[in-house]
Scaffold this motif. Sequence first.
Motif, PDB file in Angstrom:
ATOM      1  N   ARG A 113      28.340  34.682 -51.476  1.00  0.00           N
ATOM      2  CA  ARG A 113      27.229  34.426 -50.337  1.00  0.00           C
ATOM      3  C   ARG A 113      27.546  33.526 -49.878  1.00  0.00           C
ATOM      4  O   ARG A 113      27.774  32.117 -49.444  1.00  0.00           O
ATOM      5  N   ASN A 114      27.401  33.265 -47.847  1.00  0.00           N
ATOM      6  CA  ASN A 114      27.166  32.627 -47.051  1.00  0.00           C
ATOM      7  C   ASN A 114      29.186  31.727 -47.203  1.00  0.00           C
ATOM      8  O   ASN A 114      29.276  30.929 -46.357  1.00  0.00           O
ATOM      9  N   ARG A 115      30.302  32.654 -47.910  1.00  0.00           N
ATOM     10  CA  ARG A 115      31.658  32.359 -47.962  1.00  0.00           C
ATOM     11  C   ARG A 115      32.316  33.228 -47.819  1.00  0.00           C
ATOM     12  O   ARG A 115      33.128  32.839 -47.069  1.00  0.00           O
ATOM     13  N   ARG A 138      33.809  43.841 -43.354  1.00  0.00           N
ATOM     14  CA  ARG A 138      32.959  43.733 -43.701  1.00  0.00           C
ATOM     15  C   ARG A 138      32.490  44.807 -44.548  1.00  0.00           C
ATOM     16  O   ARG A 138      32.385  44.997 -46.101  1.00  0.00           O
ATOM     17  N   SER A 163      37.445  34.224 -46.190  1.00  0.00           N
ATOM     18  CA  SER A 163      36.160  34.506 -45.554  1.00  0.00           C
ATOM     19  C   SER A 163      36.402  35.852 -44.209  1.00  0.00           C
ATOM     20  O   SER A 163      37.575  36.413 -43.947  1.00  0.00           O
ATOM     21  N   VAL A 191      31.649  39.575 -53.813  1.00  0.00           N
ATOM     22  CA  VAL A 191      30.995  38.351 -52.441  1.00  0.00           C
ATOM     23  C   VAL A 191      30.415  37.881 -53.051  1.00  0.00           C
ATOM     24  O   VAL A 191      29.647  36.972 -54.450  1.00  0.00           O
TER      25      VAL A 191
END
Length: 197
Positions: free
Chosen positions: A44-46, A28, A12, A42
């Motif tokens: 997503r959401n993880r 990021r 993360s 990437v």
Amino acid sequence: MLGEIEPGQVESVINVAATLGVSVTPVREAVMDLANLGIVEVIRNRGFRVPELTDRDLEEIFRLRTMLEAPAMAEVTTLLDGEPIPQFRQLAEQITQAARESDVRSFLDLDRQFHLGLLELLGNRRLVAMVSQLRDQARMQGLQKLAHQGELTRSGEEHIEIVDAIESGETELASELMRKHLAHSRGIWAGRPEDDA
């Protein structure tokens, strides 16, 4: 975080930022830059992960590097026309010393300076950028283990031989030594020593 994120491992952005002691925003942005270069994926959401590097991936990367760097060494040798290059001899010696000391971080940094620096002598920015990107895509696997086994030392010494050939004005030898060095490096970066091709 040199080599600390294993291929396939999902990480993360928040954890990386905490480990580095920085805010999430620059991490990021860095992850997005690395994703654009194909160095991470990437999720997503993880977060993100370092993709598995297959033998075919390495073969393609080092074949391209050989196609670019081996003939470039002949051009560098012709351009210099026997002129000494003490800065590159010093780098080659430092690379070898870092290898003897199993200092992988210094080894990789000095190796990058050596290879890209020689290419920069030709004044072709795109060539330098392409080789730099290929280097980044060929992430090392098991490099620290090989360093402790002394496998990086021979690679370090190969840089000195390349400098010798360039300073001697031996264009074909400089090109061939670079080709052999990259064949050897392909095995090292894969995490296993490999004979010259």
